[in-house]
Scaffold this motif. Sequence first.
Motif, PDB file in Angstrom:
ATOM      1  N   PRO A 291     -57.931  18.192 -47.168  1.00 48.77           N
ATOM      2  CA  PRO A 291     -59.352  17.959 -47.436  1.00 48.77           C
ATOM      3  C   PRO A 291     -60.147  17.733 -46.152  1.00 48.77           C
ATOM      4  CG  PRO A 291     -57.969  16.649 -48.907  1.00 48.77           C
ATOM      5  CD  PRO A 291     -57.067  17.226 -47.867  1.00 48.77           C
ATOM      6  N   ALA A 292     -61.399  18.147 -46.185  1.00 48.42           N
ATOM      7  CA  ALA A 292     -62.259  18.035 -45.005  1.00 48.42           C
ATOM      8  C   ALA A 292     -62.421  16.591 -44.562  1.00 48.42           C
ATOM      9  CB  ALA A 292     -63.617  18.660 -45.314  1.00 48.42           C
ATOM     10  N   LEU A 293     -62.482  15.659 -45.503  1.00 44.37           N
ATOM     11  CA  LEU A 293     -62.654  14.249 -45.159  1.00 44.37           C
ATOM     12  C   LEU A 293     -61.515  13.753 -44.283  1.00 44.37           C
ATOM     13  CD1 LEU A 293     -64.209  11.572 -45.544  1.00 44.37           C
ATOM     14  CD2 LEU A 293     -62.816  11.175 -47.591  1.00 44.37           C
ATOM     15  N   LEU A 294     -60.280  14.153 -44.603  1.00 45.47           N
ATOM     16  CA  LEU A 294     -59.138  13.734 -43.802  1.00 45.47           C
ATOM     17  C   LEU A 294     -59.186  14.364 -42.407  1.00 45.47           C
ATOM     18  CD1 LEU A 294     -56.232  13.827 -46.432  1.00 45.47           C
ATOM     19  CD2 LEU A 294     -57.594  11.872 -45.677  1.00 45.47           C
ATOM     20  N   ARG A 295     -59.538  15.630 -42.340  1.00 50.20           N
ATOM     21  CA  ARG A 295     -59.651  16.281 -41.023  1.00 50.20           C
ATOM     22  C   ARG A 295     -60.703  15.583 -40.167  1.00 50.20           C
ATOM     23  NH1 ARG A 295     -59.452  21.043 -44.139  1.00 50.20           N
ATOM     24  NH2 ARG A 295     -61.654  21.454 -43.719  1.00 50.20           N
TER      25      ARG A 295
END
Length: 329
Positions: free
Chosen positions: A143-147
């Motif tokens: 997910p983008a949030l983790l990246r």
Amino acid sequence: MKKDWPENIEKELDGAPEGRMLLRRHPGCRGEEEPGFALPADGRGKAELFSLFPGVELAFIRCCSGRILCCHEAAGNVLEINHCRNGRAGWSMKGGNAVYLGAGDLAVHSRGCCADSEMNLPLGYYEGLSLSVELPVLSRDGPALLREAGVSGESLFRKFCGSGPVSLPASRELDAVFEMLYHAPEAVRLPYYRVKAQEILLYLFAAAVPEPAASGSYSAQQAELVKEIHDLLTQNLEKRFTIEELSRRFPINASSLKAAFKNVYGMPIATYMQEYRIRQAMKLLRSTDDSIAEIAAAVGYESQSRFTGIFKKAVHLLPSDYRKLYRGV
């Protein structure tokens, strides 16, 4: 003692046949052809699996058994996060160590760390969850949030897959992160689990990792020896063994015996055996017509009055009232 546990888990396992783990895979889960989990002939359980993101799956496990065989490959690039809600669970690790979790505890390790794929359940029941993360897939498709936060398969591998298993003891912080996972409203379960999985990975990414020596791991050989001692004690309820007698009978000194037993079973020997005797008495009260005196003797109490007093203190009911409550007689 929680007088309704594990009675509650037994009720929740209605419909699960002995010797089987009823497995429900929700759409998107991999390995439809794999059994997932196996139990001994006298075990019963239920598991529910959800696919949250590419390479990330969540499993809820509930069972009454002494062990669970987890049917998966020992892969060093798969991170496994296990949270124990009730009961106890342990794993033997490569290098001769063992890790055990009690209620509220958390363990993080790669599947490559396990000496085998067996979960030991020393109390005979367990409820918890397991979040498995394929680290290369998380790096590629996470997910983008983790990246955005810098959480990747590589960063998690460096933190948790280098020096062996990590365990974190129960705390308010862990309760806040995990407890609501067990109560998610049916209508929003999957999106809620996806949000919580990201919260868990963010939490672990930022958490301080304890040194291996302080991380809940210890000798697997001692753990196996303690199980032998446990079998001796529980198969001879009419006898009262002292710590000194046990340390002479088994190749372990008294202080190591006390520490190892508490690590595996979560409480000192005397406390555990009193609870075990009461649990056995509860089973006999529910399943037999034996008199209170006969049941007291069967679980190691010569005095019915002493048994009744200890039972009431632990269960908050007299033995006769407990029988009426659960059998309606």
